[in-house]
Design a protein around this motif. Structure first.
Motif, PDB file in Angstrom:
ATOM      1  N   THR A 204       0.709  -1.156   0.013  1.00  0.00           N
ATOM      2  CA  THR A 204      -0.189   0.063   0.023  1.00  0.00           C
ATOM      3  C   THR A 204       0.863   1.231   0.044  1.00  0.00           C
ATOM      4  O   THR A 204       0.625   2.418  -0.773  1.00  0.00           O
ATOM      5  CB  THR A 204      -0.785   0.194   1.252  1.00  0.00           C
TER       6      THR A 204
ATOM      7  N   THR B  69       2.306   2.464  -3.533  1.00  0.00           N
ATOM      8  CA  THR B  69       1.426   3.246  -4.139  1.00  0.00           C
ATOM      9  C   THR B  69       1.810   4.584  -4.300  1.00  0.00           C
ATOM     10  O   THR B  69       1.855   5.259  -5.392  1.00  0.00           O
ATOM     11  CB  THR B  69       0.083   2.906  -3.790  1.00  0.00           C
TER      12      THR B  69
ATOM     13  N   CYS C 203      -7.614   8.873  -5.013  1.00  0.00           N
ATOM     14  CA  CYS C 203      -6.935   7.710  -4.199  1.00  0.00           C
ATOM     15  C   CYS C 203      -7.247   7.754  -2.787  1.00  0.00           C
ATOM     16  O   CYS C 203      -7.907   6.900  -1.981  1.00  0.00           O
ATOM     17  CB  CYS C 203      -5.590   7.438  -4.431  1.00  0.00           C
TER      18      CYS C 203
ATOM     19  N   LEU D  29      -3.180   2.740   3.474  1.00  0.00           N
ATOM     20  CA  LEU D  29      -3.223   3.365   2.110  1.00  0.00           C
ATOM     21  C   LEU D  29      -3.115   4.956   2.286  1.00  0.00           C
ATOM     22  O   LEU D  29      -2.324   5.567   1.391  1.00  0.00           O
ATOM     23  CB  LEU D  29      -4.707   3.057   1.429  1.00  0.00           C
TER      24      LEU D  29
ATOM     25  N   LEU E  72      -0.331   7.088   0.562  1.00  0.00           N
ATOM     26  CA  LEU E  72      -0.672   8.070  -0.550  1.00  0.00           C
ATOM     27  C   LEU E  72      -0.003   9.504  -0.098  1.00  0.00           C
ATOM     28  O   LEU E  72       0.514  10.348  -1.134  1.00  0.00           O
ATOM     29  CB  LEU E  72      -2.046   8.179  -0.743  1.00  0.00           C
TER      30      LEU E  72
END
Length: 350
Positions: free
Chosen positions: A67, A70, A92, A112, A116
């Protein structure tokens, strides 16, 4: 022979002890970005009433690596096409918050969001800094999982304790609205961190905490919950620093964190009367950990601790005020949109 205590008492002891142990171990082992490990431990101890099996622990670490990876994929887009990159990060974030609100694993949703924001913001300045943040997150999670296992072994839930109640189910419209609100709370802080990622990484973690807390509060209570918990966390950080300065060593660092953690855990689990929801006390303790961790690092680096704390606390308050205003404006607009419109007969004078 173990003493049979009520489940809430065991959970309060587990959260206070586990957070203090992870904080002391993180700084004692000189982990990179040492406040990340106790932050992860705090989230896991508050969310899990059962220990993680070994396979699940390894799976969680692999999920974190995937994760957070990303964020690496977004670095080229943010560097060369910043407008499109920021829009994609916002999309996202909306999907990550929505996943958690629709019943997904809250830890995966948190990873996540952290990946991000932290990774992509750090990578816009220097790719090596993004890799350093990923290493810090993986090491921090490994330490947090170890702490979770030790805490559950020392303070297990009673065998008769009921399983944790599932969160309230939300409609797709409600979950999408809350996800949008949380995204708009986090995104401006992400833009600020892109200017100087090394200085503003703690602000991102604070914004992520506020974004999660905003999903559980209303416009009526936003100011009291969001701003009140931030101010309380800052006050506890000042008291903690003053107490720690009397005897500066790792054992006292652990013992003072244990005391503050237990005091907050009593409120968090309803062992002491309080008008505030659990999210208030969880955010207060998270704010304490971020501020305290950065102050310890500033002191080790020879910086002016008090000036740095004042600046950081001011930024925390500004970010929190923005979150309060955003929650109020969005909820007010939504109520007006869904308010019943008067019929022509009602609009005519009698």
């Amino acid at each position: 022979m173990r003493i049979e205590r009520p489940a809430r008492v065991q959970r309060a002891l587990r959260l206070g002890f586990g957070t203090a142990l992870c904080l002391a171990a993180s700084f004692g082992l000189a982990l990179p970005i040492p406040f990340l490990a106790p932050m992860l431990a705090l989230m896991m101890l508050a969310a899990m009433n059962r220990p993680l099996p070994f396979k699940a622990s390894l799976g969680l670490i692999l999920i974190l690596m995937l994760t957070t990876g990303t964020g690496l994929l977004l670095i080229p887009l943010l560097r060369y096409y910043p407008f499109s990159g920021v829009l994609l990060v916002g999309l996202c974030l909306f999907m990550a918050f929505g996943y958690g609100l629709r019943g997904g694993n809250p830890l995966v949703a948190t990873f996540l969001v952290v990946g991000l924001t932290l990774i992509s913001a750090a990578g816009t300045a220097e790719f090596a800094l993004a890799l350093e943040v990923i290493v810090a997150l993986v090491k921090g999670l490994f330490l947090a999982v170890t702490t979770l296992t030790i805490s559950h072994w020392l303070f297990p839930d009673p065998a008769s304790a009921p399983p944790a109640k599932p969160g309230p189910s939300l409609s797709p419209t409600e979950s999408s609205w809350l996800a949008l609100r949380a995204t708009l709370v986090v995104l401006p802080t992400f833009l600020l961190a892109m200017v100087d990622p090394a200085s503003y990484l703690p602000i991102i973690m604070k914004a992520v905490s506020l974004g999660q807390q905003s999903c559980a509060t209303s416009a009526r209570n936003a100011g009291q919950e969001l701003l009140g918990s931030t101010l309380l966390g800052g006050l506890m950080a000042i008291l903690f620093w003053c107490a720690l300065s009397l005897f500066v060593n790792l054992w006292m660092f652990f013992l003072w964190m244990l005391l503050f953690g237990l005091l907050v855990a009593r409120k968090l689990y309803g062992l002491a009367r309080t008008r505030q929801p659990p999210s208030f006390w969880l955010n207060s303790l998270a704010t304490l950990i971020i501020l305290l961790g950065q102050s310890v690092q500033d002191s080790a680096a020879g910086k002016d601790v008090y000036t740095a704390f004042a600046i950081r606390m001011g930024l925390f308050i500004l970010v929190t005020l923005y979150a309060c205003v955003m929650v109020y404006l969005l909820d007010t607009r939504r109520r007006r949109r869904h308010a019943p419109k008067p019929t022509p007969e009602e609009g005519q004078p009698g």
